[in-house]
Design an enzyme around this catalytic site. Sequence first.
Site, mmCIF file in Angstrom:
data_model
loop_
_atom_site.group_PDB
_atom_site.id
_atom_site.type_symbol
_atom_site.label_atom_id
_atom_site.label_comp_id
_atom_site.label_asym_id
_atom_site.label_seq_id
_atom_site.Cartn_x
_atom_site.Cartn_y
_atom_site.Cartn_z
ATOM 1 N N ILE A 139 23.502 -45.628 88.031
ATOM 2 C CA ILE A 139 23.512 -46.546 86.883
ATOM 3 C C ILE A 139 22.880 -47.903 87.203
ATOM 4 C CG2 ILE A 139 25.483 -45.462 85.738
ATOM 5 C CD1 ILE A 139 27.194 -47.805 86.795
ATOM 6 N N ILE A 181 30.049 -35.772 97.035
ATOM 7 C CA ILE A 181 30.416 -36.534 98.225
ATOM 8 C C ILE A 181 31.926 -36.546 98.464
ATOM 9 C CG2 ILE A 181 30.584 -38.818 97.130
ATOM 10 C CD1 ILE A 181 29.043 -39.886 99.669
ATOM 11 N N ASP A 228 31.633 -44.145 92.462
ATOM 12 C CA ASP A 228 32.801 -45.024 92.598
ATOM 13 C C ASP A 228 34.023 -44.413 91.901
ATOM 14 O OD1 ASP A 228 34.288 -47.289 93.274
ATOM 15 O OD2 ASP A 228 33.418 -48.530 91.699
#
Length: 169
Positions: free
Chosen positions: A125, A11, A34
Site C-alpha cells: 500500500i 510470511i 502488518d
Amino acid sequence: MTTIRLVQGDITRESVDAIVNAANSSLLGGGGVDGAIHRRGGPEILAECRKLRASHYGKGLRVGQAVATTAGKLDARWVIHTVGPRFTPEEDRSELLASCYRESLRVADELGARTVAFPAVSAGIYGWPMEDAARIAVETVRATETAVEEVRFVLFDEKAYDAFARHVS
C-alpha cells in the site's frame, strides 16, 4: 556469508528466528503484512507495541528505523517492526527503504537471530514499484555486514517472487 532464499507464500507461516513486519509508524497494527502479523501473532505483539509507544516511541517509529517485540503465537522468537517510506516520484526515498533492511538486520544481530524473514517492504500500500523494491532489498542485504545466516524474502504473489528472483540470480 548470508544466504538469500525466496519463498512465495504467507510470511506469518514461516519458521524463523525473526519475522520482519512492514509496520506503520504507530506500531499498533494496520493492513497488509502488518495486519496479518498482528492477527496471527495474537495480542502479545500489540501489548509490547503499546509498551514501546508508552516509553521510547511516544511519537511512533520513524521511517527507516526498526525495533523488536515478541512474536506471540508466530513460529518465530521475535517480530522486527520497520517502517518503510511511501513511494513518491517527486523525491528519491531509496536510502530510507534501504535503511529498513539495514536496521532490521542490526536489530536481528543484537537479538542473536540467525534466520530472518522479510516481506517486500513498502511495495504494498506504500506504492513502491516492485522491481525497484526488490533491487533495493537484495542489494542492501548483500551489502550489509551481519551475523544473520539466512535471509528469506517471503513474497505474497508470483509477480513479487519473479521480481526478487531477477535480482537474486
